[in-house]
Design a protein around this motif. Structure first.
Motif, short mmCIF file in Angstrom:
data_model
loop_
_atom_site.label_atom_id
_atom_site.label_comp_id
_atom_site.label_asym_id
_atom_site.label_seq_id
_atom_site.Cartn_x
_atom_site.Cartn_y
_atom_site.Cartn_z
N VAL A 82 0.84 -1.19 0.00
CA VAL A 82 0.00 0.00 0.00
C VAL A 82 0.88 1.24 0.00
N GLY A 83 0.54 2.21 -0.82
CA GLY A 83 1.30 3.45 -0.88
C GLY A 83 2.65 3.29 -1.55
N SER A 84 2.80 2.23 -2.34
CA SER A 84 4.09 1.96 -2.99
C SER A 84 4.25 2.78 -4.27
N ALA A 85 5.43 2.70 -4.84
CA ALA A 85 5.74 3.41 -6.08
C ALA A 85 4.90 2.87 -7.23
N SER A 86 4.64 3.77 -8.21
CA SER A 86 3.86 3.35 -9.38
C SER A 86 4.26 4.17 -10.60
N GLY A 129 8.86 16.34 -4.60
CA GLY A 129 9.79 15.60 -5.45
C GLY A 129 9.44 14.13 -5.58
N GLN A 130 8.20 13.76 -5.25
CA GLN A 130 7.80 12.36 -5.26
C GLN A 130 6.96 11.96 -6.48
N VAL A 131 6.35 12.93 -7.18
CA VAL A 131 5.45 12.63 -8.31
C VAL A 131 5.80 13.53 -9.48
N ILE A 155 13.07 5.72 -3.28
CA ILE A 155 13.86 5.85 -4.51
C ILE A 155 14.41 7.27 -4.56
N SER A 156 15.67 7.40 -4.96
CA SER A 156 16.26 8.74 -5.03
C SER A 156 16.26 9.24 -6.48
N GLY A 157 16.45 10.53 -6.62
CA GLY A 157 16.49 11.14 -7.94
C GLY A 157 15.16 11.77 -8.30
N ASN A 158 15.16 12.44 -9.43
CA ASN A 158 13.98 13.16 -9.91
C ASN A 158 13.08 12.21 -10.69
N PRO A 159 11.82 12.03 -10.29
CA PRO A 159 10.94 11.14 -11.04
C PRO A 159 10.68 11.63 -12.47
#
Length: 175
Positions: A82-86, A129-131, A155-159
């Protein structure tokens, strides 16, 4: 007598029908509606943007992400939990990209003008910086790659860099 009544009735109907006809001059009938814009569809972006599940995993760096949704206009990949990366791909035929630009602006993601493979578009990164929503214009159509690091953002870096890598693959493979 019946024949005569039928002839008179038929003649009356014929006169009534011909009397309803106009002179053929429609210029006095008032304003007409504009002809609807008909445009050919833009290039075919393919199923899931012409990108494989392995390419999504490699380009975005989400590890064991799995495709959980696919239909004629889009795909979604998610990591476990739940609430994981996508990651989401969506294709919009005959839809204005400016509507999407306005929507991301209302979500607090200011769009930045970009170009992918010579095609105009925008990238919109949320303040945390998450989406990132990255959209690319294709004639009267557009497609969008959206990458979310999820609620926990491990996860690091710019999505937007990751969405751009996927958008570049899509543009390279346009049909």
């Amino acid at each position: 007598m019946r024949i005569m009544s039928a002839l008179v009735a038929g003649l009356a109907c014929l006169l009534a029908v011909t009397a309803c006809g106009g002179s053929g001059d429609d210029s006095s009938s008032g304003p007409s509606r504009p002809v609807p814009k008909v445009v050919p569809p833009g290039p075919f972006v393919g199923e899931c943007g012409h990108v494989t599940d392995d390419e999504v995993r490699d380009r975005v760096g989400l590890g064991q992400v799995s495709r959980v949704f696919k239909n004629a206009v889009g795909c979604n990949w998610q990591a476990a939990g739940v609430g994981s990366a996508s990651v989401t791909f969506a294709s919009y035929r005959g839809s204005p990209i400016d509507r999407e630009r306005a929507w991301v602006t209302t979500q607090g993601r200011p769009p930045e003008v970009i170009s992918v493979g010579g095609r105009p578009g925008f990238a919109a990164l949320d303040p945390s910086g998450q989406v990132c929503d990255l959209a690319v214009q294709l004639d009267d159509d557009f497609f969008e790659w959206s990458t979310s690091y999820g609620m926990y953002g491990t996860i690091s870096g710019n999505p937007c860099d990751r969405s751009r890598a996927l958008a570049e693959l899509t543009v390279q493979r346009l049909g």
